[in-house]
Scaffold this motif. Sequence first.
Motif, short mmCIF file in Angstrom:
data_model
loop_
_atom_site.label_atom_id
_atom_site.label_comp_id
_atom_site.label_asym_id
_atom_site.label_seq_id
_atom_site.Cartn_x
_atom_site.Cartn_y
_atom_site.Cartn_z
N LEU A 60 0.81 -1.22 0.00
CA LEU A 60 0.00 0.00 0.00
C LEU A 60 0.85 1.27 0.00
N VAL A 61 2.06 1.18 0.53
CA VAL A 61 2.93 2.36 0.57
C VAL A 61 3.77 2.49 -0.70
N PHE A 62 4.34 1.36 -1.17
CA PHE A 62 5.31 1.43 -2.26
C PHE A 62 4.83 0.83 -3.60
N ARG A 63 3.76 0.04 -3.58
CA ARG A 63 3.39 -0.68 -4.81
C ARG A 63 1.90 -0.55 -5.14
N ARG A 64 1.32 0.57 -4.83
CA ARG A 64 -0.11 0.76 -5.09
C ARG A 64 -0.42 0.72 -6.58
N SER A 65 0.48 1.24 -7.40
CA SER A 65 0.23 1.24 -8.85
C SER A 65 0.23 -0.17 -9.41
N VAL A 66 1.11 -1.02 -8.87
CA VAL A 66 1.16 -2.42 -9.32
C VAL A 66 -0.11 -3.14 -8.91
N MET A 67 -0.57 -2.88 -7.70
CA MET A 67 -1.83 -3.47 -7.24
C MET A 67 -2.99 -3.00 -8.10
N HIS A 68 -3.01 -1.72 -8.44
CA HIS A 68 -4.08 -1.17 -9.29
C HIS A 68 -4.08 -1.82 -10.66
N THR A 69 -2.90 -2.06 -11.22
CA THR A 69 -2.78 -2.73 -12.52
C THR A 69 -3.36 -4.14 -12.47
N ASP A 70 -3.07 -4.86 -11.40
CA ASP A 70 -3.59 -6.22 -11.25
C ASP A 70 -5.12 -6.22 -11.10
N ILE A 71 -5.65 -5.23 -10.40
CA ILE A 71 -7.11 -5.14 -10.23
C ILE A 71 -7.78 -4.89 -11.59
N ILE A 72 -7.21 -4.00 -12.38
CA ILE A 72 -7.74 -3.74 -13.72
C ILE A 72 -7.67 -4.99 -14.58
N HIS A 73 -6.54 -5.71 -14.49
CA HIS A 73 -6.38 -6.95 -15.26
C HIS A 73 -7.43 -7.99 -14.86
N TYR A 74 -7.66 -8.12 -13.55
CA TYR A 74 -8.65 -9.10 -13.08
C TYR A 74 -10.05 -8.73 -13.59
N ARG A 75 -10.41 -7.46 -13.54
CA ARG A 75 -11.73 -7.03 -13.99
C ARG A 75 -11.94 -7.25 -15.48
N SER A 76 -10.85 -7.29 -16.24
CA SER A 76 -10.95 -7.48 -17.69
C SER A 76 -11.13 -8.94 -18.10
N LEU A 77 -10.95 -9.85 -17.15
CA LEU A 77 -11.05 -11.28 -17.46
C LEU A 77 -12.49 -11.72 -17.66
N ASN A 191 1.72 -9.45 -5.07
CA ASN A 191 0.29 -9.25 -4.83
C ASN A 191 -0.43 -10.57 -4.60
N VAL A 192 -0.04 -11.58 -5.38
CA VAL A 192 -0.64 -12.92 -5.21
C VAL A 192 -0.35 -13.44 -3.81
N LEU A 193 0.89 -13.29 -3.36
CA LEU A 193 1.27 -13.74 -2.02
C LEU A 193 0.49 -13.00 -0.95
N ALA A 194 0.28 -11.69 -1.15
CA ALA A 194 -0.49 -10.89 -0.19
C ALA A 194 -1.93 -11.40 -0.09
N VAL A 195 -2.53 -11.73 -1.23
CA VAL A 195 -3.91 -12.24 -1.23
C VAL A 195 -3.96 -13.60 -0.54
N GLN A 196 -2.98 -14.45 -0.81
CA GLN A 196 -2.94 -15.77 -0.16
C GLN A 196 -2.80 -15.64 1.35
N LEU A 197 -1.98 -14.71 1.80
CA LEU A 197 -1.84 -14.48 3.25
C LEU A 197 -3.15 -13.98 3.85
N PHE A 198 -3.86 -13.14 3.09
CA PHE A 198 -5.15 -12.64 3.57
C PHE A 198 -6.14 -13.80 3.74
N ILE A 199 -6.17 -14.70 2.77
CA ILE A 199 -7.07 -15.86 2.86
C ILE A 199 -6.69 -16.74 4.04
N CYS A 200 -5.39 -16.95 4.25
CA CYS A 200 -4.93 -17.72 5.41
C CYS A 200 -5.37 -17.04 6.71
N ALA A 201 -5.32 -15.71 6.73
CA ALA A 201 -5.73 -14.97 7.93
C ALA A 201 -7.20 -15.16 8.22
N VAL A 202 -8.01 -15.34 7.18
CA VAL A 202 -9.45 -15.60 7.36
C VAL A 202 -9.64 -16.91 8.13
#
Length: 304
Positions: A60-77, A191-202
Motif C-alpha cells: 500500500l505504501v510502495f506498490r499501489r500502482s502495481v496493485m491497481h494494474t492487477d485489479i484492472i487486469h482481473y476485472r478485464s477477465l 500481490n498474489v502472495l499478499a492475497v494468499q496471506l489474507f485468505i490464510c488470515a481468514v
Amino acid sequence: MKKEIQQSESRGKYFLAAFLAPLIWGFMSIAIRWVKNYPAEDILYYRILTALVILWSFILVFRRSVMHTDIIHYRSLQPTEKKRIISLTLLASVLIFGNWFAYIYAVNHVSIQSAAFAYLICPLLTAVSAYILLKEQLSAVKKVALLLAMISVGMLASGSITEVIWSISVGLLYALYLVIQRVAQGFDKLNVLAVQLFICAVFVIPKLIFNQHSIPDSATFWITILVIAVLFTIIPLYMSMYALTKISSTTTGVLLYINPLIAFTLAVIYFKEIVDPHKYIAYAIIALAIILFNWQTVKRLSKK
C-alpha cells in the motif's frame, strides 16, 4: 548464438531466485526451535498475521500502482477465467497453510530430520505432478536423476513410520502448491502472495478469537515471529513464485533439495540429532542427483 546467450542471462536471475528460496528455508528450523515451548498453531497464526500486516503495508505504501494494474487486469477477465483464478488462489492458500502447520509441528514435535525428509520427497512429487498435470518434459538424464533421488528417499524411509507420515504430508502439500503457482500466471507475484496471506488470515482469526491460549508477552517470541514472517516467509515465498514465471516447476522442485541438505546438516551438527549411518549414503546420492538433474543449467550459467 547471441539470442541464446541473452535468453540464458534473462533466465539466470530466475534460476538464482529458485536457488535462494530453499537455501533460506534450510535454516528455518533454527528460528522455529527458538519458540519450541509454544503450541505449533500459535506460531503459525502469529506468523501469518505478522507477515500479512508487513506485506500489505509495503504494497500500500510502495506498490499501489502495481496493485491497481492487477485489479484492472482481473476485472478485464472473462467470468470463467475469474472463477478459475479464484479457485486456484483459494486452493493454493489452503495448501500453503497446511504446509506451514505440518512443518512447524514436525520440527518441534517430531524431528528436524523428518522436516528434511519432507523436502526430499517434495521435489519428486513436484516433478512427477508437473510431468502428469502440466506435461512438462523430462529428458533421459533428468529421469535418471529422479530415479537416483527415489532410491535415496527409499533408503531414508526405513526409519520411523511417524516421521515418514509427517514428512509425506509436508512434502505433498508444498509440491501441489508449486504446481498451482506454475499454472496461475498473469498477476504480480507479491500481490498474489499478499492475497494468499489474507485468505490464510481468514482461517486464523476465528481460531484466535476462540483460542484459549493467552497472547504471548515474551520479546523473544515476537522477535522470532518477525524473523520467521519476513526472512522465512515473505522473502523466500516471493522468490519461489517469481522463479516460477520463467523456470519450470520441475526444476524449481528439484532445487528444493538444497533445503533438506542444509536441514540435515543442522540436525547433525547444530541440534546433535543421532543419524543412522546409511542416511549419510542416502544424502550423498541426493547430492549427486541434484547435480545430474541441473547439469545443463549449471553449464549454461557457468559459461555466462
